[in-house]
Enzyme design. Structure first.
Site, PDB file in Angstrom:
ATOM      1  CG  ASP A  46      -1.969   1.128   1.113  1.00  0.00           C
ATOM      2  OD1 ASP A  46      -3.157   0.929   0.600  1.00  0.00           O
ATOM      3  OD2 ASP A  46      -1.460   2.289   1.670  1.00  0.00           O
ATOM      4  CE1 TYR A  51       0.833   7.949   2.420  1.00  0.00           C
ATOM      5  CE2 TYR A  51       1.115   5.236   1.731  1.00  0.00           C
ATOM      6  CZ  TYR A  51       0.497   6.705   2.215  1.00  0.00           C
ATOM      7  OH  TYR A  51      -0.937   6.000   3.025  1.00  0.00           O
ATOM      8  CE  LYS A  76      -3.454   4.530   0.313  1.00  0.00           C
ATOM      9  NZ  LYS A  76      -1.950   4.580   0.817  1.00  0.00           N
ATOM     10  CG  HIS A 109      -4.467   9.713  -0.057  1.00  0.00           C
ATOM     11  ND1 HIS A 109      -2.999   9.866  -0.317  1.00  0.00           N
ATOM     12  CD2 HIS A 109      -4.509   9.329   1.237  1.00  0.00           C
ATOM     13  CE1 HIS A 109      -2.449   9.303   0.986  1.00  0.00           C
ATOM     14  NE2 HIS A 109      -3.250   8.800   1.823  1.00  0.00           N
TER      15      HIS A 109
HETATM   16  P1  NDP Z   1       0.541   1.557  11.889  1.00  0.00           P
HETATM   17  O1  NDP Z   1      -0.443   1.262  12.806  1.00  0.00           O
HETATM   18  O2  NDP Z   1       1.077   0.355  10.558  1.00  0.00           O
HETATM   19  O3  NDP Z   1       1.969   1.658  12.577  1.00  0.00           O
HETATM   20  C1  NDP Z   1       3.316   1.820  12.126  1.00  0.00           C
HETATM   21  C2  NDP Z   1       4.466   2.184  13.316  1.00  0.00           C
HETATM   22  O4  NDP Z   1       4.215   0.983  14.359  1.00  0.00           O
HETATM   23  C3  NDP Z   1       5.670   2.354  12.887  1.00  0.00           C
HETATM   24  O5  NDP Z   1       5.895   3.065  13.870  1.00  0.00           O
HETATM   25  C4  NDP Z   1       6.411   0.953  13.197  1.00  0.00           C
HETATM   26  O6  NDP Z   1       7.609   1.246  13.604  1.00  0.00           O
HETATM   27  C5  NDP Z   1       5.360   0.420  14.372  1.00  0.00           C
HETATM   28  N1  NDP Z   1       5.199  -1.007  14.314  1.00  0.00           N
HETATM   29  C6  NDP Z   1       4.902  -1.694  13.202  1.00  0.00           C
HETATM   30  N2  NDP Z   1       4.718  -3.196  13.711  1.00  0.00           N
HETATM   31  C7  NDP Z   1       4.933  -3.282  14.918  1.00  0.00           C
HETATM   32  C8  NDP Z   1       5.094  -4.112  15.905  1.00  0.00           C
HETATM   33  N3  NDP Z   1       4.841  -5.519  15.495  1.00  0.00           N
HETATM   34  N4  NDP Z   1       5.407  -3.998  17.524  1.00  0.00           N
HETATM   35  C9  NDP Z   1       5.905  -2.582  17.623  1.00  0.00           C
HETATM   36  N5  NDP Z   1       5.854  -1.422  16.630  1.00  0.00           N
HETATM   37  C10 NDP Z   1       5.229  -1.775  15.547  1.00  0.00           C
HETATM   38  O7  NDP Z   1       0.643   2.908  10.933  1.00  0.00           O
HETATM   39  P2  NDP Z   1       0.633   3.514   9.671  1.00  0.00           P
HETATM   40  O8  NDP Z   1       0.174   5.060  10.145  1.00  0.00           O
HETATM   41  O9  NDP Z   1       2.026   3.333   8.955  1.00  0.00           O
HETATM   42  O10 NDP Z   1      -0.661   2.615   8.918  1.00  0.00           O
HETATM   43  C11 NDP Z   1      -0.421   1.539   8.227  1.00  0.00           C
HETATM   44  C12 NDP Z   1      -0.565   2.051   6.549  1.00  0.00           C
HETATM   45  O11 NDP Z   1      -1.791   2.346   6.394  1.00  0.00           O
HETATM   46  C13 NDP Z   1       0.494   2.982   6.041  1.00  0.00           C
HETATM   47  O12 NDP Z   1       1.885   2.585   6.151  1.00  0.00           O
HETATM   48  C14 NDP Z   1      -0.159   3.407   4.807  1.00  0.00           C
HETATM   49  O13 NDP Z   1       0.124   2.490   3.949  1.00  0.00           O
HETATM   50  C15 NDP Z   1      -1.520   3.266   5.278  1.00  0.00           C
HETATM   51  N6  NDP Z   1      -2.279   4.521   5.838  1.00  0.00           N
HETATM   52  C16 NDP Z   1      -3.014   5.349   4.944  1.00  0.00           C
HETATM   53  C17 NDP Z   1      -3.592   6.710   5.269  1.00  0.00           C
HETATM   54  C18 NDP Z   1      -4.754   7.113   4.514  1.00  0.00           C
HETATM   55  O14 NDP Z   1      -5.118   8.257   4.662  1.00  0.00           O
HETATM   56  N7  NDP Z   1      -5.333   6.146   3.490  1.00  0.00           N
HETATM   57  C19 NDP Z   1      -3.027   7.338   6.470  1.00  0.00           C
HETATM   58  C20 NDP Z   1      -2.185   6.711   7.132  1.00  0.00           C
HETATM   59  C21 NDP Z   1      -1.600   5.207   6.855  1.00  0.00           C
HETATM   60  P3  NDP Z   1       9.063   0.985  12.847  1.00  0.00           P
HETATM   61  O15 NDP Z   1       8.529   1.030  11.437  1.00  0.00           O
HETATM   62  O16 NDP Z   1      10.032   1.731  13.298  1.00  0.00           O
HETATM   63  O17 NDP Z   1       9.238  -0.715  12.891  1.00  0.00           O
END
Ligand code: NDP
Length: 274
Positions: A46, A51, A76, A109
């Site tokens: 995704d 991004y 998006k 988006h």
């Molecule tokens: P997430 O809820 O996926 O959380 C990501 C964060 O959690 C990062 O800081 C990561 O750290 C940490 N993390 C991930 N897995 C673990 C784990 N098992 N244990 C502890 N910490 C963990 O947040 P996102 O906001 O990134 O959402 C996911 C996806 O959703 C995005 O990447 C994007 O593709 C989409 N999205 C879409 C939006 C929209 O408007 N359509 C808005 C926001 C997101 P690290 O990377 O440092 O390991």
């Protein structure tokens, strides 16, 4: 490697229910991070124009040696390109950055209702669908009134609505509206960017199953029928987040997690985004 279930979208396209999100993955690292995710077994990525890392996703697909047909890619439309012709041009640039001649799913988006006419933008996405540029089209951050306007004013029901959902923001009303129209729900920020991970309910349920709180939260999403794509640049976490298909939460556990909902929205309200 566990098999990831697929969800059938309203035009019969199949999407893996678990994918990998690349929001906030630095563009220069994206190819390596996505290659690592492919190695773990993820086949659904995704990304978004916003991004700035579509090119890295495209590079990873080419370097992986995977058949393009075995990978599901979502991108998006960025908020500045809602005018019909701008949307078509921006999509062409997305294709150029990703490589190849189609994306699997292309989304608006944000609705941007204060400054743009998202129905006209939707007509541009219908054009992209018609000419085969995307296998499916959908929306993101659309509220019920935005969805109804698009459904009433066009020939295409969005295949998905990608919205913020996590245990502290369960979005049951909007999920029900999606379901009523045959729109699949995608949950962004499924672990609230880590905010829910110290929750005692999630950790306690996790201990019972030998799972982490992140795995419990992701499993809850999957059992609700939603599509998720947690983001992480950390290889161990990529594996951890992938290992959610060998556990089943019972009705009582699901209910306890449902009970954590506190209407806690982390991102902007879609009507306010400008
Ligand atoms: P997430 O809820 O996926 O959380 C990501 C964060 O959690 C990062 O800081 C990561 O750290 C940490 N993390 C991930 N897995 C673990 C784990 N098992 N244990 C502890 N910490 C963990 O947040 P996102 O906001 O990134 O959402 C996911 C996806 O959703 C995005 O990447 C994007 O593709 C989409 N999205 C879409 C939006 C929209 O408007 N359509 C808005 C926001 C997101 P690290 O990377 O440092 O390991």
């Amino acid at each position: 490697m566990p098999d990831v279930p697929t969800i059938t979208l309203n035009n019969q396209v199949q999407i893996p229910q678990l994918g990998f999100g690349v929001f906030q993955v630095p563009p220069e690292d994206t190819a390596d991070v996505v290659l690592e995710a492919f190695d773990v077994g993820y086949r659904h990525i995704d990304t978004a124009e916003m991004y700035g890392n579509e090119a890295g996703v495209g590079e990873a697909i080419r370097r992986s040696g995977l058949d393009r047909g075995d990978v599901f890619v979502t991108s998006k439309l960025d908020n500045g390109f809602h005018e019909y012709d701008d949307a078509l041009a921006a999509f062409d640039e997305t294709l150029e950055r990703l490589g190849g001649d189609y994306v699997d799913l292309f989304l608006v988006h944000w609705p941007m209702p204060k400054s743009t006419d998202y129905l006209k933008t939707w007509h541009a996405l219908e054009q992209i669908l018609d000419r085969g540029g995307a296998r499916a089209i959908g929306v993101s951050n659309f509220e019920p009134d935005h969805l109804r306007r698009v459904i009433d004013g066009s020939d295409t029901v969005p295949a998905v609505n990608q919205i913020e959902i996590h245990p502290y923001f369960a979005q049951n009303e909007l999920r029900a509206v999606n379901a009523e129209h045959g729109i699949a729900t995608e949950a962004w920020s499924p672990i609230a960017q880590g905010e829910v991970l110290d929750d005692p309910v999630l950790t306690e349920i996790g201990e019972r199953h030998g799972k982490t709180s992140a795995q419990v939260a992701l499993r809850w999403h999957v059992q609700r029928g939603d599509i998720v794509f947690p983001k992480t640049v950390t290889p161990e976490r990529m594996r951890e987040n992938f290992e959610i298909f060998d556990v089943e939460l019972d009705a009582d556990e699901m209910e306890r997690i449902d009970g954590l909902d506190r209407g806690h929205r982390r991102g902007p309200h879609p009507d306010e985004m400008n």
